[in-house]
Design a protein around this motif. Structure first.
Motif, PDB file in Angstrom:
ATOM      1  N   THR A   9     -47.959  14.999  -1.523  1.00 27.41           N
ATOM      2  CA  THR A   9     -48.319  16.244  -0.841  1.00 27.41           C
ATOM      3  C   THR A   9     -47.501  17.403  -1.394  1.00 27.41           C
ATOM      4  O   THR A   9     -47.539  18.486  -0.859  1.00 27.41           O
ATOM      5  N   LEU A  93     -53.418  11.113  -2.860  1.00 26.00           N
ATOM      6  CA  LEU A  93     -53.037  12.517  -2.793  1.00 26.00           C
ATOM      7  C   LEU A  93     -53.773  13.201  -1.671  1.00 26.00           C
ATOM      8  O   LEU A  93     -54.959  12.935  -1.431  1.00 26.00           O
ATOM      9  N   LYS A  95     -53.972  17.363  -0.555  1.00 28.96           N
ATOM     10  CA  LYS A  95     -53.511  18.722  -0.822  1.00 28.96           C
ATOM     11  C   LYS A  95     -54.452  19.693  -0.127  1.00 28.96           C
ATOM     12  O   LYS A  95     -55.659  19.676  -0.365  1.00 28.96           O
ATOM     13  N   SER A 102     -59.452  21.666   0.463  1.00 33.09           N
ATOM     14  CA  SER A 102     -58.574  20.508   0.603  1.00 33.09           C
ATOM     15  C   SER A 102     -59.089  19.421  -0.323  1.00 33.09           C
ATOM     16  O   SER A 102     -60.305  19.263  -0.489  1.00 33.09           O
TER      17      SER A 102
END
Length: 174
Positions: A9, A93, A95, A102
């Motif tokens: 993150t 992941l 983000k 996103s």
């Protein structure tokens, strides 16, 4: 170990190459092109230790937030869903960008489906009509076939909703 230690993150991961990376273009193919050209995917896969030849699942959630949304409630739902996703396994992941994009990368489609089936995620999805004027979620298979190739993306499905127009919806994922 907390769920946040199981996946990336950090701000160093997925740095946009262009300022307009999160634009919500009119045509889906323009949104797709923008996402594919806004990041150095080959370097990102390398930084995430995704081996050459491995295929992963990428979810891109693009949205236009409702200006009247209760941000505390939205962030609570998002945090709970993220913790559940981290606990479910397979999340490489996550983000989230302020600008309405996103990105999640998963080890497999099964991992992504397990996480998005959690009660916490279902609650977050239930809040979407209050939180967003419009959204689109796309699911891609992504991988770098050879060392000399770029990351290749294959669209698996697209789902979205324009909450300002009750009839404007993309088909739900199968």
């Amino acid at each position: 170990m907390t769920p946040h230690e199981n996946y990336h993150t950090t701000p160093e991961v997925l740095r946009p190459l262009r300022e307009d990376y999160a634009e919500f273009d009119e045509k889906p193919e323009d949104r797709d092109r923008r996402t594919m050209t806004s990041f150095d995917w080959s370097s990102e896969f390398e930084n995430l230790n995704i081996p050459i030849g491995k295929k992963v699942i990428a979810y891109f959630f693009r949205s236009r937030r409702n200006p009247n949304v209760d941000m505390k409630t939205l962030l609570t739902f998002d945090s709970r869903a993220l913790l559940a996703a981290g606990d479910s396994g397979g999340l490489i992941l996550y983000k989230a960008f302020e600008e309405g994009l996103s990105i999640c990368l998963w080890e497999s489609e099964e991992d992504a489906l397990r996480a998005t089936s959690s009660p916490e995620h279902r609650e977050a999805v239930g809040y979407a009509p209050h939180a967003y004027e419009e959204y689109e979620l796309t699911c891609w298979e992504a991988g770098r076939p050879t060392e000399d190739s770029d990351v290749e993306f294959v669209l698996l499905w697209r789902h979205g909703r324009d909450f300002t127009s009750p009839d404007a919806a993309c088909p739900a994922p199968a």
